[in-house]
Design a protein around this motif. Structure first.
Motif, PDB file in Angstrom:
ATOM      1  N   GLY A  10       0.946  -1.263   0.066  1.00  0.00           N
ATOM      2  CA  GLY A  10      -0.067  -0.180  -0.109  1.00  0.00           C
ATOM      3  C   GLY A  10       0.881   1.346  -0.150  1.00  0.00           C
ATOM      4  N   THR A  11       0.340   2.453   0.257  1.00  0.00           N
ATOM      5  CA  THR A  11       0.914   3.774   0.517  1.00  0.00           C
ATOM      6  C   THR A  11       2.330   3.473   1.218  1.00  0.00           C
ATOM      7  N   GLY A  12       3.393   3.776   0.581  1.00  0.00           N
ATOM      8  CA  GLY A  12       4.569   3.957   1.352  1.00  0.00           C
ATOM      9  C   GLY A  12       5.481   2.634   1.157  1.00  0.00           C
ATOM     10  N   LEU A  13       4.833   1.482   0.518  1.00  0.00           N
ATOM     11  CA  LEU A  13       5.647   0.427   0.033  1.00  0.00           C
ATOM     12  C   LEU A  13       5.314   0.046  -1.245  1.00  0.00           C
ATOM     13  N   TYR A  14       6.262   0.486  -2.228  1.00  0.00           N
ATOM     14  CA  TYR A  14       5.994   0.340  -3.489  1.00  0.00           C
ATOM     15  C   TYR A  14       6.978  -0.735  -4.225  1.00  0.00           C
ATOM     16  N   ARG A  15       7.936  -1.091  -3.418  1.00  0.00           N
ATOM     17  CA  ARG A  15       9.214  -1.993  -3.667  1.00  0.00           C
ATOM     18  C   ARG A  15       9.292  -2.783  -2.657  1.00  0.00           C
ATOM     19  N   THR A 234       6.984   0.720   7.901  1.00  0.00           N
ATOM     20  CA  THR A 234       6.811  -0.037   6.786  1.00  0.00           C
ATOM     21  C   THR A 234       8.299  -0.808   7.170  1.00  0.00           C
ATOM     22  N   ALA A 235       9.255  -0.232   7.635  1.00  0.00           N
ATOM     23  CA  ALA A 235      10.511  -0.947   7.733  1.00  0.00           C
ATOM     24  C   ALA A 235      10.669  -2.150   8.345  1.00  0.00           C
ATOM     25  N   GLN A 236       9.366  -2.592   9.149  1.00  0.00           N
ATOM     26  CA  GLN A 236       9.146  -3.772   9.753  1.00  0.00           C
ATOM     27  C   GLN A 236       8.658  -4.941   9.039  1.00  0.00           C
TER      28      GLN A 236
END
Length: 249
Positions: A10-15, A234-236
């Motif tokens: 989702g938002t913030g996770l594009y790869r 998101t880093a987790q």
């Protein structure tokens, strides 16, 4: 190597960080093109598919996402389990910024979206049991994986799906609280229902980016703060997915 899991970012996770031996697949579906090419790669010894729900550069608004094409393409590639990563706002007192939740219920406030693969003339209408919108076994696996990875998660919650792309008013959030919603997001539906129609195991990992309007101690929603919170939480996600893949099925 067979496909083990699909992740919808989702938002913030594009790869998806850490994927190796990457190949991209442009999948044509009866419902049009998915949001982006499907990225296939090896992750911790398992084959994983990744799809950016809003496109690789966040160019697709929540109400314009081709949810049918996205789920159909992942199913066609052989995915049996799908994790939806969703940026959300927190309503419940323990759902503050940077919290990760694995919700167990949905209230759908969206409108005008294609909500079923049966929305095609001549196709047999398929009624699904949606009493429990997320797969219990996959939810439980996510909670166990989080514990194994020393990642704190809230193991339940009601996701209220709104239309977007605007954020909600204080009055709307007040109504949602009365309705029993603990989280608010814009992409939880019809994704979960479409996954059920395809008989996919589906669960949501909700990343709380901000307090919803009128909740917590904030007086207004700050977009820079939202993005900072999203980046941190998101880093987790890769560690959580790695721990999930490490569980015996």
């Amino acid at each position: 190597m067979s496909l083990d899991l699909a992740v919808i970012g989702g938002t913030g996770l594009y790869r998806f960080p850490g994927l190796e031996n990457i190949e991209k697949r442009a999948i044509d579906t009866p419902f049009g093109a998915p949001s982006a090419d499907i990225v296939l790669g090896d992750f911790r010894g398992k084959r994983v598919a990744f799809l950016a729900r809003h496109g690789e550069n966040h160019t697709i608004a929540p109400h314009r996402v081709n949810y049918r094409a996205n789920l159909w393409a992942l199913h066609e590639l052989g995915a049996q389990r799908v994790i939806g990563i969703n940026a959300v706002g927190g309503i419940r007192v323990d759902m503050g910024p940077r919290v990760i939740a694995v919700p167990d219920q949905i209230v759908d406030y969206t409108h005008g979206r294609f909500t079923s693969f049966c929305d095609v003339e001549g196709v047999e209408v398929k009624h699904i049991d949606f009493s429990e919108p997320y797969s219990l076994s996959l939810r439980q696996a996510l909670v166990l994986a989080a514990s194994n990875a020393d990642i704190s998660v809230v193991p339940d919650g009601v996701y209220g799906a709104t239309q977007g792309p605007r954020l909600e008013t204080r009055a709307e959030i007040a109504r949602m609280r009365i309705d029993g919603c603990d989280l608010v997001g814009m992409t939880g539906m019809p994704e979960a229902a479409l996954a059920r129609e395809l008989e996919l195991d589906y669960a949501c990992v909700a990343l709380v980016a901000n307090w919803a309007a009128g909740c917590g101690d904030q007086t207004e929603v700050s977009l820079p703060e939202i993005y900072a919170n999203l980046e941190a939480v998101t880093a987790q996600v890769p560690s959580l997915i790695a721990a999930l893949l490490a569980l015996k099925q």
